[in-house]
Design an enzyme around this catalytic site. Structure first.
Site, PDB file in Angstrom:
ATOM      1  N   GLY A 183       0.769  -1.234   0.000  1.00  0.00           N
ATOM      2  CA  GLY A 183       0.000   0.000   0.000  1.00  0.00           C
ATOM      3  C   GLY A 183       0.797   1.280   0.000  1.00  0.00           C
ATOM      4  O   GLY A 183       0.359   2.286   0.570  1.00  0.00           O
ATOM      5  N   ASN A 218       1.334   3.266  -2.562  1.00  0.00           N
ATOM      6  CA  ASN A 218       0.582   4.277  -3.306  1.00  0.00           C
ATOM      7  C   ASN A 218      -0.665   4.711  -2.545  1.00  0.00           C
ATOM      8  O   ASN A 218      -1.076   5.871  -2.635  1.00  0.00           O
ATOM      9  CB  ASN A 218       0.227   3.766  -4.702  1.00  0.00           C
ATOM     10  N   HIS A 240       0.918   2.563 -13.346  1.00  0.00           N
ATOM     11  CA  HIS A 240       1.816   1.519 -13.847  1.00  0.00           C
ATOM     12  C   HIS A 240       3.251   2.053 -13.806  1.00  0.00           C
ATOM     13  O   HIS A 240       3.499   3.190 -14.229  1.00  0.00           O
ATOM     14  CB  HIS A 240       1.438   1.146 -15.281  1.00  0.00           C
TER      15      HIS A 240
END
Length: 208
Positions: A12, A14, A110
């Protein structure tokens, strides 16, 4: 105020970038309403707890198929009146039912400059291994809308960093996270929440 669901499967980082940006007031007209994990042991759930954000687990193993899991996810999102779905290290395959309900309202980050080093098998450290093996001079991150086809949705934001001679997949991954991912994702989320993203075909226009 738009309600955001963040989908996670692991550490986690991000998600933490989004939580920190929200605390700084950088996510305009939006708030994280729920964190949904596909893995009960994901550390991201602890991050949500520390930030007093509600969370729940929809474990893939509890469902007979990706489709049945996706339908359960959509039902949960609808129940919570979610406006934006953010995939932040979500490692579970979802099916068309999500995109039928949340068209141009699911975003992903991404760790490469799409269309390079993306698609099937391009996740985590594998992306950076591919970039180094190819010998590229720059890499980076891409925030894009999610569609049924992996890593193929319209691009919202991109940011690049130099690839250094002595880079390993781990050092390149860290630089891209710190300088690209953790900046781009909150920025894209805020733009969405302000209704400043206009999708025309493959092009995403950022409105003033």
């Amino acid at each position: 105020m738009k309600k955001i669901a963040v989908l996670v499967s692991g550490g986690g980082t991000n998600l933490q970038a989004l939580i920190d940006a929200q605390a700084r007031g950088e996510i305009v007209n939006g708030e994280i309403a729920v964190v949904i994990s596909s893995a009960p042991e994901a550390y991201a759930l602890e991050r949500a707890q520390h930030a007093n954000i509600p969370s729940c687990v929809l474990a893939r193993k509890d469902y007979s198929s990706s489709q049945s899991m996706t339908i359960a996810l959509v039902n949960k999102l609808r129940e919570l009146d979610i406006d934006l779905v953010v995939m932040a290290g979500f490692m579970t395959i979802v099916t068309k039912e999500l995109f039928e309900v949340y068209n141009n309202a699911v975003i992903n980050i991404h760790p490469a400059l799409i269309p390079s080093f993306c698609g099937k098998g391009a996740y985590g450290l594998h992306v950076h291994e591919q970039a180094l093996a190819y010998g590229v001079k720059v890499s980076g991150a891409t925030v894009h809308f999610v569609t049924e086809e992996c890593d193929s949705g319209p691009i919202i934001l991109q940011k690049a960093v130099d690839v250094l001679l002595d880079d390993t997949p781990e050092t390149l991954q860290r630089r891209i996270m710190e300088r690209c991912e953790w900046k781009l994702l909150p920025q894209a989320v805020s733009l969405f929440c302000q209704d400043r993203l206009k999708v025309e075909g493959r092009t995403v226009q950022i409105l003033p």
